[in-house]
Design a protein around this motif. Sequence first.
Motif, PDB file in Angstrom:
ATOM      1  N   PRO A  17     -20.545  16.488 -70.195  1.00 47.37           N
ATOM      2  CA  PRO A  17     -19.366  15.696 -70.756  1.00 47.37           C
ATOM      3  C   PRO A  17     -18.244  15.755 -69.794  1.00 47.37           C
ATOM      4  N   THR A  18     -18.207  16.833 -69.004  1.00 43.25           N
ATOM      5  CA  THR A  18     -17.069  16.845 -68.147  1.00 43.25           C
ATOM      6  C   THR A  18     -17.606  16.599 -66.676  1.00 43.25           C
ATOM      7  N   GLY A  19     -18.624  16.034 -66.380  1.00 40.24           N
ATOM      8  CA  GLY A  19     -19.205  15.458 -65.234  1.00 40.24           C
ATOM      9  C   GLY A  19     -19.966  16.556 -64.473  1.00 40.24           C
ATOM     10  N   GLY A  20     -20.869  15.995 -63.591  1.00 36.54           N
ATOM     11  CA  GLY A  20     -21.724  16.851 -63.073  1.00 36.54           C
ATOM     12  C   GLY A  20     -23.104  17.077 -63.702  1.00 36.54           C
ATOM     13  N   ARG A  21     -24.138  17.613 -62.846  1.00 34.57           N
ATOM     14  CA  ARG A  21     -25.553  17.778 -63.428  1.00 34.57           C
ATOM     15  C   ARG A  21     -25.786  19.129 -62.870  1.00 34.57           C
ATOM     16  N   ARG A  22     -26.528  20.006 -63.896  1.00 37.66           N
ATOM     17  CA  ARG A  22     -27.236  21.325 -63.223  1.00 37.66           C
ATOM     18  C   ARG A  22     -28.469  20.907 -62.621  1.00 37.66           C
ATOM     19  N   VAL A  23     -28.710  21.672 -61.568  1.00 34.78           N
ATOM     20  CA  VAL A  23     -29.900  21.685 -60.882  1.00 34.78           C
ATOM     21  C   VAL A  23     -30.609  22.964 -61.197  1.00 34.78           C
ATOM     22  N   ARG A  24     -32.042  22.858 -61.611  1.00 33.66           N
ATOM     23  CA  ARG A  24     -32.719  24.135 -61.918  1.00 33.66           C
ATOM     24  C   ARG A  24     -34.019  23.894 -60.689  1.00 33.66           C
ATOM     25  N   VAL A  25     -34.300  25.112 -60.581  1.00 28.40           N
ATOM     26  CA  VAL A  25     -35.713  25.348 -59.678  1.00 28.40           C
ATOM     27  C   VAL A  25     -36.413  26.479 -60.353  1.00 28.40           C
ATOM     28  N   ASP A  26     -37.520  26.080 -60.615  1.00 24.06           N
ATOM     29  CA  ASP A  26     -38.416  27.165 -61.422  1.00 24.06           C
ATOM     30  C   ASP A  26     -37.832  27.834 -62.482  1.00 24.06           C
ATOM     31  N   GLY A  27     -37.012  27.152 -63.214  1.00 26.12           N
ATOM     32  CA  GLY A  27     -36.108  27.662 -64.436  1.00 26.12           C
ATOM     33  C   GLY A  27     -34.800  28.377 -64.060  1.00 26.12           C
ATOM     34  N   GLU A  28     -34.514  28.568 -62.860  1.00 27.25           N
ATOM     35  CA  GLU A  28     -33.186  29.139 -62.337  1.00 27.25           C
ATOM     36  C   GLU A  28     -32.196  28.138 -62.160  1.00 27.25           C
ATOM     37  N   ILE A  29     -31.154  28.170 -62.727  1.00 28.01           N
ATOM     38  CA  ILE A  29     -29.983  27.169 -62.375  1.00 28.01           C
ATOM     39  C   ILE A  29     -29.335  27.471 -61.021  1.00 28.01           C
ATOM     40  N   LEU A  30     -29.426  26.617 -60.295  1.00 33.40           N
ATOM     41  CA  LEU A  30     -28.752  26.802 -58.743  1.00 33.40           C
ATOM     42  C   LEU A  30     -27.488  26.332 -58.615  1.00 33.40           C
ATOM     43  N   GLY A  31     -26.803  25.555 -59.625  1.00 30.35           N
ATOM     44  CA  GLY A  31     -25.496  25.171 -59.737  1.00 30.35           C
ATOM     45  C   GLY A  31     -25.221  23.820 -60.452  1.00 30.35           C
ATOM     46  N   LEU A  32     -24.039  23.523 -60.330  1.00 22.38           N
ATOM     47  CA  LEU A  32     -23.642  22.078 -61.118  1.00 22.38           C
ATOM     48  C   LEU A  32     -23.269  21.235 -59.820  1.00 22.38           C
ATOM     49  N   ALA A  33     -24.180  20.202 -59.734  1.00 25.33           N
ATOM     50  CA  ALA A  33     -23.842  19.136 -58.555  1.00 25.33           C
ATOM     51  C   ALA A  33     -23.041  18.070 -59.191  1.00 25.33           C
TER      52      ALA A  33
END
Length: 72
Positions: free
Chosen positions: A14-30
């Motif tokens: 809702p505040t913008g951005g998308r989470r990036v997950r690789v193999d279940g691990e969150i890498l960050g908010l893009a």
Amino acid sequence: MAGSLPIVITPPSPTGGRRVRVDGEILGLAMSLRDVVEFLRRAGMDDITEEDVILSGMIEWRGGGPDVWSAP
């Protein structure tokens, strides 16, 4: 593109951005495609480009494709 780990880009928050997950691990908010590329480079995909991210069948885009960065 190097690697075969599942890559998921979650729906925009809702505040913008998308989470990036690789193999279940969150890498960050893009906040942009450029951020996705940077997170994947840090995860070891050194040669990845924005075009790779857009065209790759290895990336699951949830809640919209690579052109969606804000919640509806």
